[in-house]
Scaffold this motif. Structure first.
Motif, PDB file in Angstrom:
ATOM      1  N   ARG A   1      20.638  17.488  -4.852  1.00  9.70           N
ATOM      2  CA  ARG A   1      20.476  18.856  -5.328  1.00  9.70           C
ATOM      3  C   ARG A   1      19.355  18.912  -6.363  1.00  9.70           C
ATOM      4  O   ARG A   1      19.410  18.208  -7.376  1.00  9.70           O
ATOM      5  CB  ARG A   1      21.779  19.348  -5.972  1.00  9.70           C
ATOM      6  CG  ARG A   1      22.986  19.317  -5.049  1.00  9.70           C
ATOM      7  CD  ARG A   1      24.245  19.660  -5.818  1.00  9.70           C
ATOM      8  NE  ARG A   1      25.444  19.598  -4.980  1.00  9.70           N
ATOM      9  CZ  ARG A   1      26.674  19.776  -5.420  1.00  9.70           C
ATOM     10  NH1 ARG A   1      26.887  20.013  -6.713  1.00  9.70           N
ATOM     11  NH2 ARG A   1      27.719  19.696  -4.602  1.00  9.70           N
ATOM     12  N   PRO A   2      18.331  19.753  -6.137  1.00 10.55           N
ATOM     13  CA  PRO A   2      17.263  19.878  -7.135  1.00 10.55           C
ATOM     14  C   PRO A   2      17.809  20.355  -8.472  1.00 10.55           C
ATOM     15  O   PRO A   2      18.601  21.302  -8.536  1.00 10.55           O
ATOM     16  CB  PRO A   2      16.328  20.922  -6.509  1.00 10.55           C
ATOM     17  CG  PRO A   2      16.625  20.885  -5.045  1.00 10.55           C
ATOM     18  CD  PRO A   2      18.082  20.568  -4.936  1.00 10.55           C
ATOM     19  N   GLN A   3      17.389  19.682  -9.557  1.00  7.79           N
ATOM     20  CA  GLN A   3      17.856  20.054 -10.893  1.00  7.79           C
ATOM     21  C   GLN A   3      16.724  20.535 -11.790  1.00  7.79           C
ATOM     22  O   GLN A   3      16.865  21.517 -12.503  1.00  7.79           O
ATOM     23  CB  GLN A   3      18.566  18.868 -11.548  1.00  7.79           C
ATOM     24  CG  GLN A   3      19.870  18.486 -10.877  1.00  7.79           C
ATOM     25  CD  GLN A   3      20.560  17.331 -11.585  1.00  7.79           C
ATOM     26  OE1 GLN A   3      19.903  16.445 -12.161  1.00  7.79           O
ATOM     27  NE2 GLN A   3      21.882  17.313 -11.548  1.00  7.79           N
ATOM     28  N   LEU A   4      15.612  19.807 -11.785  1.00  9.39           N
ATOM     29  CA  LEU A   4      14.488  20.220 -12.615  1.00  9.39           C
ATOM     30  C   LEU A   4      13.199  19.648 -12.035  1.00  9.39           C
ATOM     31  O   LEU A   4      13.215  18.735 -11.211  1.00  9.39           O
ATOM     32  CB  LEU A   4      14.681  19.800 -14.078  1.00  9.39           C
ATOM     33  CG  LEU A   4      14.879  18.319 -14.414  1.00  9.39           C
ATOM     34  CD1 LEU A   4      13.544  17.582 -14.514  1.00  9.39           C
ATOM     35  CD2 LEU A   4      15.619  18.187 -15.742  1.00  9.39           C
ATOM     36  N   VAL A   5      12.088  20.205 -12.498  1.00  9.21           N
ATOM     37  CA  VAL A   5      10.757  19.722 -12.135  1.00  9.21           C
ATOM     38  C   VAL A   5      10.136  19.105 -13.381  1.00  9.21           C
ATOM     39  O   VAL A   5      10.119  19.731 -14.451  1.00  9.21           O
ATOM     40  CB  VAL A   5       9.866  20.868 -11.613  1.00  9.21           C
ATOM     41  CG1 VAL A   5       8.472  20.347 -11.266  1.00  9.21           C
ATOM     42  CG2 VAL A   5      10.501  21.528 -10.405  1.00  9.21           C
ATOM     43  N   ARG A   6       9.671  17.886 -13.255  1.00 11.19           N
ATOM     44  CA  ARG A   6       9.023  17.213 -14.386  1.00 11.19           C
ATOM     45  C   ARG A   6       7.545  17.589 -14.407  1.00 11.19           C
ATOM     46  O   ARG A   6       6.844  17.436 -13.403  1.00 11.19           O
ATOM     47  CB  ARG A   6       9.187  15.697 -14.247  1.00 11.19           C
ATOM     48  CG  ARG A   6       8.804  14.921 -15.499  1.00 11.19           C
ATOM     49  CD  ARG A   6       9.079  13.443 -15.325  1.00 11.19           C
ATOM     50  NE  ARG A   6       8.129  12.812 -14.418  1.00 11.19           N
ATOM     51  CZ  ARG A   6       8.369  11.702 -13.726  1.00 11.19           C
ATOM     52  NH1 ARG A   6       9.557  11.133 -13.793  1.00 11.19           N
ATOM     53  NH2 ARG A   6       7.454  11.179 -12.953  1.00 11.19           N
TER      54      ARG A   6
ATOM     55  N   GLY B   1      13.005  24.436 -14.683  1.00 10.15           N
ATOM     56  CA  GLY B   1      14.070  24.579 -13.708  1.00 10.15           C
ATOM     57  C   GLY B   1      13.566  24.429 -12.283  1.00 10.15           C
ATOM     58  O   GLY B   1      12.433  24.802 -11.954  1.00 10.15           O
ATOM     59  N   ALA B   2      14.398  23.852 -11.440  1.00 10.73           N
ATOM     60  CA  ALA B   2      14.070  23.673 -10.026  1.00 10.73           C
ATOM     61  C   ALA B   2      14.933  24.608  -9.194  1.00 10.73           C
ATOM     62  O   ALA B   2      16.062  24.937  -9.561  1.00 10.73           O
ATOM     63  CB  ALA B   2      14.304  22.228  -9.599  1.00 10.73           C
ATOM     64  N   ALA B   3      14.369  25.040  -8.064  1.00 14.56           N
ATOM     65  CA  ALA B   3      15.095  25.917  -7.157  1.00 14.56           C
ATOM     66  C   ALA B   3      15.119  25.290  -5.776  1.00 14.56           C
ATOM     67  O   ALA B   3      14.527  24.237  -5.535  1.00 14.56           O
ATOM     68  CB  ALA B   3      14.425  27.295  -7.112  1.00 14.56           C
TER      69      ALA B   3
ATOM     70  N   LEU C   1      13.172  20.235   1.596  1.00 11.37           N
ATOM     71  CA  LEU C   1      13.515  21.190   0.542  1.00 11.37           C
ATOM     72  C   LEU C   1      13.153  22.590   1.003  1.00 11.37           C
ATOM     73  O   LEU C   1      11.969  22.888   1.258  1.00 11.37           O
ATOM     74  CB  LEU C   1      12.777  20.856  -0.754  1.00 11.37           C
ATOM     75  CG  LEU C   1      12.967  21.844  -1.918  1.00 11.37           C
ATOM     76  CD1 LEU C   1      14.413  21.854  -2.393  1.00 11.37           C
ATOM     77  CD2 LEU C   1      12.023  21.509  -3.060  1.00 11.37           C
ATOM     78  N   ARG C   2      14.136  23.462   1.108  1.00 12.03           N
ATOM     79  CA  ARG C   2      13.906  24.839   1.534  1.00 12.03           C
ATOM     80  C   ARG C   2      13.919  25.763   0.317  1.00 12.03           C
ATOM     81  O   ARG C   2      14.748  25.612  -0.586  1.00 12.03           O
ATOM     82  CB  ARG C   2      15.008  25.280   2.513  1.00 12.03           C
ATOM     83  CG  ARG C   2      15.088  24.443   3.785  1.00 12.03           C
ATOM     84  CD  ARG C   2      14.010  24.817   4.772  1.00 12.03           C
ATOM     85  NE  ARG C   2      14.103  24.005   6.002  1.00 12.03           N
ATOM     86  CZ  ARG C   2      13.269  24.144   7.027  1.00 12.03           C
ATOM     87  NH1 ARG C   2      12.317  25.061   6.981  1.00 12.03           N
ATOM     88  NH2 ARG C   2      13.411  23.368   8.100  1.00 12.03           N
TER      89      ARG C   2
ATOM     90  N   GLY D   1      20.075  15.831  -8.493  1.00  8.64           N
ATOM     91  CA  GLY D   1      21.459  15.433  -8.705  1.00  8.64           C
ATOM     92  C   GLY D   1      21.988  14.807  -7.421  1.00  8.64           C
ATOM     93  O   GLY D   1      21.697  15.287  -6.320  1.00  8.64           O
ATOM     94  N   LEU D   2      22.770  13.741  -7.564  1.00  7.91           N
ATOM     95  CA  LEU D   2      23.201  12.959  -6.402  1.00  7.91           C
ATOM     96  C   LEU D   2      24.715  12.927  -6.292  1.00  7.91           C
ATOM     97  O   LEU D   2      25.432  13.156  -7.269  1.00  7.91           O
ATOM     98  CB  LEU D   2      22.662  11.533  -6.514  1.00  7.91           C
ATOM     99  CG  LEU D   2      21.145  11.395  -6.683  1.00  7.91           C
ATOM    100  CD1 LEU D   2      20.760   9.930  -6.853  1.00  7.91           C
ATOM    101  CD2 LEU D   2      20.401  12.020  -5.518  1.00  7.91           C
ATOM    102  N   SER D   3      25.181  12.598  -5.103  1.00 12.65           N
ATOM    103  CA  SER D   3      26.611  12.494  -4.822  1.00 12.65           C
ATOM    104  C   SER D   3      26.926  11.127  -4.246  1.00 12.65           C
ATOM    105  O   SER D   3      26.281  10.687  -3.291  1.00 12.65           O
ATOM    106  CB  SER D   3      27.028  13.585  -3.827  1.00 12.65           C
ATOM    107  OG  SER D   3      28.410  13.503  -3.529  1.00 12.65           O
TER     108      SER D   3
END
Length: 437
Positions: free
Chosen positions: A359-364, A371-373, A386-387, A402-404
């Motif tokens: 899951r995208p969380q942020l852009v460095r 914030g990432a979308a 990534l859509r 973010g990972l699972s």
């Protein structure tokens, strides 16, 4: 000579610190995909002395967060102490001796493992209390185990067995190998549609009697795995887990006067239902003095932003302090071939996907994280789709994901950087975790 039983109190550190410390002297090179080329030729210690920053690392990348790891260690240790259970975390989650060392230092009773190769890694690093949550029937493996037990009087070990025939096969192989110490075993109780384990009480009792009749084995308790019977925290799932644990407790009561150790073990508890395990099994220590209730949660140390975030008891209110995700993926946008679609340079060979997609969380970026979308909808071997990532997911942008499911994250990396704080604009790499899968 007297030998420690698996349940007896430890008198050592639980692991030999020398080989763990020796990992800092390993020379870094092209074998470790996490590292930039300027680390090649240096030892891990020498490279860390340069105080590298995360921006010097390429992508794809998996990192750990030092603060979250420490928080999770302390949180789980405190919870187990309050719940009245011992913790023998499942080492297969990380296969990282340095992390095992931190778990043992935080009070873990021992390390749990799943197969013979994992046992050999643990013994190479001097882990002195091991549970094999499986049945070992390989004659060559049993011969190796017999030698380990003979060579190290302080090595405490327990295995599982789930049928009379498997007990007889273990005994035959151990006696053929000239085993000098009996192997402690736990009778495993299973459930319909589950994994291994005797499917009914009669078979479990017959297995216990077969163990008692085997000269090379000692009956030391009962074991099971409730996680194979449920996969969420719904009411019906929790009821299934509780009913199974009550069957396991009843088996312990039935065998209480047949154990061949003064400190029998009753163990269950992966990372999803250890609160219910403690509720049902911890009281057995009062009912039968000497009994040790052991939970085997392994994912708690790393936790995640997916499956365990939703199902962990410490996310569901079983404790005052929730766990924190200590792992993140990092991937770069390498293609924008059509509107609304970006391709990242991390895929199935780099990130876990069996319990949920990243899951995208942020852009460095140069001005700090933003914030990432968007949504990762699929993974190929080396790419993520990534859509609707928007303008933030521009060509060349680096996203934190973010990972699972940590169990299928670590096995893809032989060396994992640990950062001081993954939320900082410029995280610093403070350690390198070596894995052995």
């Amino acid at each position: 000579m007297d030998h420690p039983t698996y349940a007896s109190p430890s008198t050592g550190t639980g692991i030999d610190p020398a080989p763990v410390a020796g990992l800092s002297g390993e020379v870094l090179d092209w074998r470790f995909k996490a590292l930039p080329a300027d680390a090649w030729g240096l030892t891990a210690e020498e490279y860390l002395a340069t105080k590298p920053s995360l921006s010097g690392f390429g992508t794809p990348l998996l990192t750990l967060d030092a603060g979250a790891l420490d928080h999770n260690l302390r949180t789980m240790a405190a919870w187990c102490a309050e719940a009245g259970v011992l913790l023998a975390p499942h080492g297969k989650t990380t296969m990282a001796p340095a992390l095992w060392q931190s778990q043992l230092a935080a009070g873990a009773h021992g390390i749990t493992l799943a197969n013979l190769p994992q046992l050999r890694v643990a013994r190479a690093f001097g882990v002195d209390r091991l549970m094999l949550a499986n049945t070992l029937l390989d004659p060559a493996g049993l011969a190796w185990l017999a030698r380990e037990l003979t060579a190290d009087p302080g090595f405490a070990f327990v295995s599982w067995v789930d049928s009379p025939e498997s007990a007889r096969l273990m005994d035959r192989a151990l006696r053929a190998a000239g085993a000098g110490r009996p192997v402690e075993v736990l009778v495993e109780l299973g459930g319909p549609g589950g994994r291994t384990g005797a499917r009914d009480t009669r078979t479990a009792v017959e297995t216990a009697e077969a163990v008692r009749a085997a000269p090379s084995l000692r009956l030391a308790g009962v074991a099971g795995y409730e996680g194979a019977l449920a996969h969420d925290a719904s009411g019906p799932a929790l009821a299934t887990v509780r009913e199974y644990l009550r069957r396991l407790a009843a088996l312990h009561r039935l065998l209480a006067d047949r154990y061949e150790t003064p400190e029998p073990v009753v163990t269950a508890g992966g990372s999803a239902y250890f609160d219910t395990v403690a509720e049902e099994l911890a009281p057995l220590a009062q009912e039968f003095p000497g009994t040790r209730a052991v939970v085997r949660a392994g994912a708690y140390l790393v936790h995640d932003d997916g499956f365990y975030q939703g199902i962990s008891p410490l996310s569901r209110g079983a404790g005052r302090t929730p766990l924190r995700s200590a792992m993140h993926g990092w991937a770069r946008v390498v293609s924008r071939p059509e509107p609304g679609l970006a391709l990242l340079d991390a895929g199935k060979r780099d990130l876990p996907f069996d319990e949920g997609l990243p899951r995208p969380q942020l852009v460095r970026g140069p001005d700090g994280p933003a914030g990432a979308a968007g949504t990762v909808t699929a993974l190929n071997d080396q790419h993520a789709f990534l859509r609707d990532g928007g303008e933030a997911a521009s060509l060349g942008a680096v996203l934190r994901l973010g990972l699972s499911h940590p169990c299928t994250a670590f096995d893809k990396w032989t060396l994992i950087p640990v950062v001081d704080d993954a939320d900082r604009p410029e995280p610093r790499v403070t350690a390198l975790v070596r894995t052995f899968f």
